[in-house]
Design a protein around this motif. Structure first.
Motif, PDB file in Angstrom:
ATOM      1  N   TYR A   1       0.827  -1.209   0.000  1.00  0.00           N
ATOM      2  CA  TYR A   1       0.000   0.000   0.000  1.00  0.00           C
ATOM      3  C   TYR A   1       0.863   1.262   0.000  1.00  0.00           C
ATOM      4  N   LYS A   2       2.165   1.094   0.012  1.00  0.00           N
ATOM      5  CA  LYS A   2       3.080   2.214  -0.127  1.00  0.00           C
ATOM      6  C   LYS A   2       3.422   2.494  -1.595  1.00  0.00           C
ATOM      7  N   GLU A   3       2.783   1.777  -2.494  1.00  0.00           N
ATOM      8  CA  GLU A   3       3.019   1.977  -3.940  1.00  0.00           C
ATOM      9  C   GLU A   3       2.818   3.448  -4.313  1.00  0.00           C
ATOM     10  N   HIS A   4       3.681   3.948  -5.196  1.00  0.00           N
ATOM     11  CA  HIS A   4       3.648   5.363  -5.558  1.00  0.00           C
ATOM     12  C   HIS A   4       4.164   5.534  -6.989  1.00  0.00           C
ATOM     13  N   SER A   5       3.810   6.653  -7.593  1.00  0.00           N
ATOM     14  CA  SER A   5       4.275   6.963  -8.949  1.00  0.00           C
ATOM     15  C   SER A   5       4.827   8.376  -8.987  1.00  0.00           C
ATOM     16  N   VAL A   6       5.943   8.552  -9.705  1.00  0.00           N
ATOM     17  CA  VAL A   6       6.546   9.885  -9.876  1.00  0.00           C
ATOM     18  C   VAL A   6       7.012  10.028 -11.321  1.00  0.00           C
ATOM     19  N   LEU A   7       7.424  11.232 -11.655  1.00  0.00           N
ATOM     20  CA  LEU A   7       7.984  11.506 -12.986  1.00  0.00           C
ATOM     21  C   LEU A   7       9.475  11.786 -12.838  1.00  0.00           C
ATOM     22  N   ILE A   8      10.307  10.893 -13.379  1.00  0.00           N
ATOM     23  CA  ILE A   8      11.756  11.116 -13.321  1.00  0.00           C
ATOM     24  C   ILE A   8      12.123  12.238 -14.289  1.00  0.00           C
ATOM     25  N   THR A   9      12.859  13.228 -13.765  1.00  0.00           N
ATOM     26  CA  THR A   9      13.225  14.395 -14.573  1.00  0.00           C
ATOM     27  C   THR A   9      14.735  14.527 -14.777  1.00  0.00           C
ATOM     28  N   GLY A  10      15.510  13.663 -14.141  1.00  0.00           N
ATOM     29  CA  GLY A  10      16.953  13.773 -14.342  1.00  0.00           C
ATOM     30  C   GLY A  10      17.753  12.837 -13.460  1.00  0.00           C
ATOM     31  N   TYR A  11      19.053  12.974 -13.577  1.00  0.00           N
ATOM     32  CA  TYR A  11      19.985  12.164 -12.801  1.00  0.00           C
ATOM     33  C   TYR A  11      21.363  12.800 -12.874  1.00  0.00           C
ATOM     34  N   ASP A  12      22.205  12.421 -11.932  1.00  0.00           N
ATOM     35  CA  ASP A  12      23.633  12.685 -12.042  1.00  0.00           C
ATOM     36  C   ASP A  12      24.355  11.467 -11.484  1.00  0.00           C
ATOM     37  N   GLU A  13      25.581  11.604 -11.121  1.00  0.00           N
ATOM     38  CA  GLU A  13      26.352  10.435 -10.691  1.00  0.00           C
ATOM     39  C   GLU A  13      25.781   9.795  -9.427  1.00  0.00           C
TER      40      GLU A  13
ATOM     41  N   MET B   1      16.953  12.147  -4.773  1.00  0.00           N
ATOM     42  CA  MET B   1      17.064  10.956  -3.934  1.00  0.00           C
ATOM     43  C   MET B   1      18.322  10.214  -4.328  1.00  0.00           C
ATOM     44  N   ASN B   2      18.964   9.595  -3.363  1.00  0.00           N
ATOM     45  CA  ASN B   2      20.148   8.793  -3.647  1.00  0.00           C
ATOM     46  C   ASN B   2      19.846   7.775  -4.739  1.00  0.00           C
ATOM     47  N   LYS B   3      20.682   7.752  -5.768  1.00  0.00           N
ATOM     48  CA  LYS B   3      20.415   6.915  -6.931  1.00  0.00           C
ATOM     49  C   LYS B   3      20.310   5.428  -6.574  1.00  0.00           C
ATOM     50  N   GLU B   4      21.239   4.950  -5.764  1.00  0.00           N
ATOM     51  CA  GLU B   4      21.251   3.528  -5.422  1.00  0.00           C
ATOM     52  C   GLU B   4      19.973   3.121  -4.697  1.00  0.00           C
ATOM     53  N   ASP B   5      19.544   3.916  -3.731  1.00  0.00           N
ATOM     54  CA  ASP B   5      18.319   3.618  -2.996  1.00  0.00           C
ATOM     55  C   ASP B   5      17.095   3.692  -3.903  1.00  0.00           C
TER      56      ASP B   5
END
Length: 277
Positions: A222-234, A251-255
């Motif tokens: 029930y913690k399911e969620h949706s977001v829109l990824i807008t970018g990344y870095d290292e 948010m930390n990429k690995e997590d």
């Protein structure tokens, strides 16, 4: 030793000769049966109907038009951010889709998409300690508009189907792919709709329960969620969050990727028109 090498080379040459001879014979037979013109049409049809996948190779990605897309070291897009509350307490998926479609220039909103998203009509039953309900890939589960009634959300398949109504021939479902393929579209300045959870970290097994659905048994949180990824870095992933209304939240990429993969690596986006040209 030299005689052995010579014999081996001769054997390889003979096998190649036989293979080429067989191919030539098969081609000649097809020409005799179909005619040269019909054979050419058949070959062209096979090529045109072949799956056109995006794939990565040593940091380069070949897209649908055989162009090469360089994956950028970092990306941060300016996509519209929309808050799902108060109208859609369980509407994170259609709200994130509204962000994606608006970014592409489509005139729509979260409430319109909430009405249009496919609904799952399978009733909720609890018997013998088991939960019987529908599968989120077969339509939205439960009540999107109020926490007073049971509900959950929707997965990538109905989202893709709805998006295709607005952008026919441009929507691609990247579910099950590696994140490097999502980076391809982000490098093309295209954000990506995804499914994660509200902590943006991998959840313990205790956060899930089993449902029995017409499509089979599934694990649900029930913690399911949706977001829109807008970018990344290292080190980070950036996204627009419909819960908080925060733009380019980090948010930390690995997590983040562990949480995304735990939810089935679900992802939907669109192919930019400049790529399709």
């Amino acid at each position: 030793m030299r005689n052995f090498e010579k014999n081996t080379t001769e054997e390889i040459k003979m096998k190649l000769f036989l293979i080429l001879n067989s191919l030539a014979a098969a081609t000649l037979m097809l020409i005799l049966i179909l005619g040269k013109e019909e054979l050419t049409k058949l070959l062209n049809l096979l090529v045109s109907e072949a799956p056109k996948e995006v794939y990565s190779d040593l940091g380069e990605v070949h897209d649908y038009t055989n162009k090469i897309v360089k994956i950028k070291d970092q990306v941060l897009l300016d996509a519209p951010v929309i808050k799902q509350f108060p109208e859609l307490p369980r509407g994170c998926e259609v709200t994130s889709l509204a962000m994606l479609l608006q970014y592409s220039g489509i005139d729509t909103d979260k409430m319109t998409l909430a009405k249009e998203i496919k609904k799952n009509a399978v009733p909720l039953k609890k018997e013998g300690g088991h939960i019987f309900w529908g599968h989120p890939n077969d339509g939205f589960i439960g009540d999107m508009y109020s926490y007073d009634n049971p509900g959950l959300g929707v997965y990538h398949k109905p989202i893709k189907e709805l998006a295709e109504k607005y952008m026919p021939g441009q929507i691609i479902d990247l579910t099950g792919r590696e994140f490097s393929e999502l980076m391809v579209f982000l490098s093309l300045d295209t954000p990506v709709w995804i499914i994660t959870n509200t902590t943006y970290r991998e959840l313990p097994k205790t956060a899930f329960e089993k449902w029995k659905t017409p499509a089979g048994e599934i694990d649900i949180t029930y913690k399911e969620h949706s977001v829109l990824i807008t970018g990344y870095d290292e080190k980070n992933i950036f996204f627009n969050d419909p819960i908080t209304g925060m733009k380019n939240k980090s948010m930390n990429k690995e997590d983040f990727l562990k949480a995304w993969k735990q939810m089935g690596s679900q992802a939907v986006t669109f192919i930019p028109k400049r790529v399709l040209k």
